[in-house]
Design an enzyme around this catalytic site. Structure first.
Site, PDB file in Angstrom:
ATOM      1  N   LYS A 183       0.879  -1.184   0.000  1.00 54.45           N
ATOM      2  CA  LYS A 183       0.000   0.000   0.000  1.00 54.45           C
ATOM      3  C   LYS A 183       0.904   1.217   0.000  1.00 54.45           C
ATOM      4  CE  LYS A 183      -4.253   0.967   1.945  1.00 54.45           C
ATOM      5  NZ  LYS A 183      -5.165   1.017   0.812  1.00 54.45           N
TER       6      LYS A 183
ATOM      7  N   GLU B 164      -8.421  -6.407  -9.069  1.00 51.95           N
ATOM      8  CA  GLU B 164      -9.211  -5.734  -8.034  1.00 51.95           C
ATOM      9  C   GLU B 164      -9.772  -4.459  -8.631  1.00 51.95           C
ATOM     10  OE1 GLU B 164      -6.718  -4.517  -4.750  1.00 51.95           O
ATOM     11  OE2 GLU B 164      -5.156  -3.754  -6.061  1.00 51.95           O
TER      12      GLU B 164
HETATM   13  N1  PXG Z   1      -7.504  -2.573  -3.135  1.00 49.59           N
HETATM   14  C1  PXG Z   1      -6.914  -1.378  -3.108  1.00 49.59           C
HETATM   15  C2  PXG Z   1      -6.045  -0.980  -4.236  1.00 49.59           C
HETATM   16  C3  PXG Z   1      -7.097  -0.534  -2.009  1.00 49.59           C
HETATM   17  O1  PXG Z   1      -6.499   0.663  -1.964  1.00 49.59           O
HETATM   18  C4  PXG Z   1      -8.581  -2.182  -1.041  1.00 49.59           C
HETATM   19  C5  PXG Z   1      -8.329  -2.982  -2.141  1.00 49.59           C
HETATM   20  C6  PXG Z   1      -9.447  -2.691   0.063  1.00 49.59           C
HETATM   21  O2  PXG Z   1      -8.637  -3.035   1.194  1.00 49.59           O
HETATM   22  P1  PXG Z   1      -9.139  -2.882   2.692  1.00 49.59           P
HETATM   23  O3  PXG Z   1      -7.983  -3.320   3.502  1.00 49.59           O
HETATM   24  O4  PXG Z   1      -9.481  -1.424   2.896  1.00 49.59           O
HETATM   25  O5  PXG Z   1     -10.308  -3.753   2.845  1.00 49.59           O
HETATM   26  C7  PXG Z   1      -7.938  -0.936  -0.957  1.00 49.59           C
HETATM   27  C8  PXG Z   1      -8.167  -0.028   0.219  1.00 49.59           C
HETATM   28  C9  PXG Z   1     -10.490   5.680  -0.090  1.00 49.59           C
HETATM   29  C10 PXG Z   1      -9.976   4.459   0.591  1.00 49.59           C
HETATM   30  O6  PXG Z   1     -10.447   6.753   0.522  1.00 49.59           O
HETATM   31  C11 PXG Z   1      -9.508   3.392  -0.136  1.00 49.59           C
HETATM   32  C12 PXG Z   1      -9.022   2.266   0.529  1.00 49.59           C
HETATM   33  C13 PXG Z   1      -9.026   2.231   1.889  1.00 49.59           C
HETATM   34  C14 PXG Z   1      -9.486   3.305   2.605  1.00 49.59           C
HETATM   35  C15 PXG Z   1      -9.981   4.434   1.960  1.00 49.59           C
HETATM   36  O7  PXG Z   1     -10.946   5.558  -1.241  1.00 49.59           O
HETATM   37  N2  PXG Z   1      -8.561   1.256  -0.234  1.00 49.59           N
END
Ligand code: PXG
Length: 290
Positions: A149, A182
């Site tokens: 990340k 994804e």
């Molecule tokens: N794929 C990607 C590329 C992400 O950035 C997820 C999957 C989902 O992962 P989690 O661990 O959150 O279940 C993410 C997470 C936003 C925002 O503001 C985006 C994420 C997390 C928090 C906020 O759009 N992405």
């Protein structure tokens, strides 16, 4: 608003980083997006573990232990009197020179912002999202591994622009082999004949905290699941589809690339998993105010 910046709480006006920070100059750093629900920081340990894995992958030494990071995150919620909301935690490579060599950055910066959250409009949860697949391919696992990340989200932002241009809110990203990886900020799930499917991490899916929670809930509810490579054909012919992410939680998808998914309405398996997920947000995570 009180922001945690390198061991101190400062006002928003004083929460500044150098223009020589490699987080800004090169997107050199890592981050987490975390939710608080009902006076708990949901899955905080898991988020912090993933943060340290991301940091290790880019050879970034976070100048705190995981326990200290957990304490600092909870304290940031307290300082802002927040029991529900959203946390953005960043570790940048820190201040360096204009050259990209990270050895010129002696000290990483740790920033924790706790705020309220802008959710998707309620109608998307009731009616389901329409999304598209986009031409921008997800990063290769051997370049910037999507498991990291990192602060460089241009791969996702390019895909998001393509989604916006198509008039929708999210996009399916395929990997270089053409399999579903994804979405730009969410993991992908399909339901076919009562069984749950999600792409394997090796396809370029993030080790999503919500993804993992949904798989735990599925196990608890006796819903079978598998992680095979998935194509667009599998998506179009699913009975149900939903996306998972910290911001979106579990959001149904009812149309992809002009194909109606299942009945065109959010499905029963999605609803059951959502109920199980919501129950966990009440009991799981570090307590903010004792
Ligand atoms: N794929 C990607 C590329 C992400 O950035 C997820 C999957 C989902 O992962 P989690 O661990 O959150 O279940 C993410 C997470 C936003 C925002 O503001 C985006 C994420 C997390 C928090 C906020 O759009 N992405």
């Amino acid at each position: 608003m009180k922001i945690y910046l390198d061991g101190e709480f400062v006002s928003e006006a004083d929460a500044k980083v150098s223009v020589f920070d490699h987080g800004l100059l090169y997107g050199d750093g890592v981050f987490e997006g975390i939710r608080m629900y009902h006076n708990r920081v949901f899955k905080l340990k898991e988020h912090i573990e993933r943060l340290y894995w991301s940091a290790k992958a880019i050879l970034l030494d976070i100048p705190m232990t995981q326990e200290e990071m957990i304490a600092a995150t909870v304290e940031t919620c307290r300082q802002n009197n927040l029991r529900d909301g959203y946390i953005r935690l960043l570790v940048t490579r820190g201040k360096g020179t204009l050259g990209l060599d990270p050895r010129r950055c002696p000290k990483p910066s740790v920033i924790i912002i706790a705020a309220t959250i802008q959710l998707y409009p309620e109608k998307y949860y009731q009616e389901g999202l329409t999304i598209v697949t986009v031409p921008t391919t997800r990063n290769l696992v051997n370049s910037v591994n999507p498991a990291i990340k990192s602060l460089n989200y241009l791969n996702n932002i390019l895909a998001r622009i393509e989604a916006n241009n198509a008039g929708v809110e999210e996009a399916i990203m395929l990997n270089s082999d053409g399999f579903v990886a994804e979405c730009t900020g969410d993991n992908v799930f399909l339901v076919q004949k009562g069984k749950l499917f999600t792409p394997p991490l090796s396809a370029g899916a993030l080790y999503g905290i919500t993804r993992n929670t949904v798989l735990d809930v599925a196990k608890e509810q006796g819903i079978a699941f598998a992680e095979p490579n998935l194509t667009r054909y599998d998506v179009y012919n699913a009975d149900e589809m939903f996306l998972t992410g910290t911001a979106a939680e579990i959001i149904p998808v009812v149309k992809v690339d002009g194909r109606v998914i299942g009945t065109g309405k959010p499905g029963p398996v999605t609803a059951k998993l959502l109920a199980g997920f919501q129950a966990r947000t009440r009991t799981d995570g570090e307590i903010i105010f004792a």
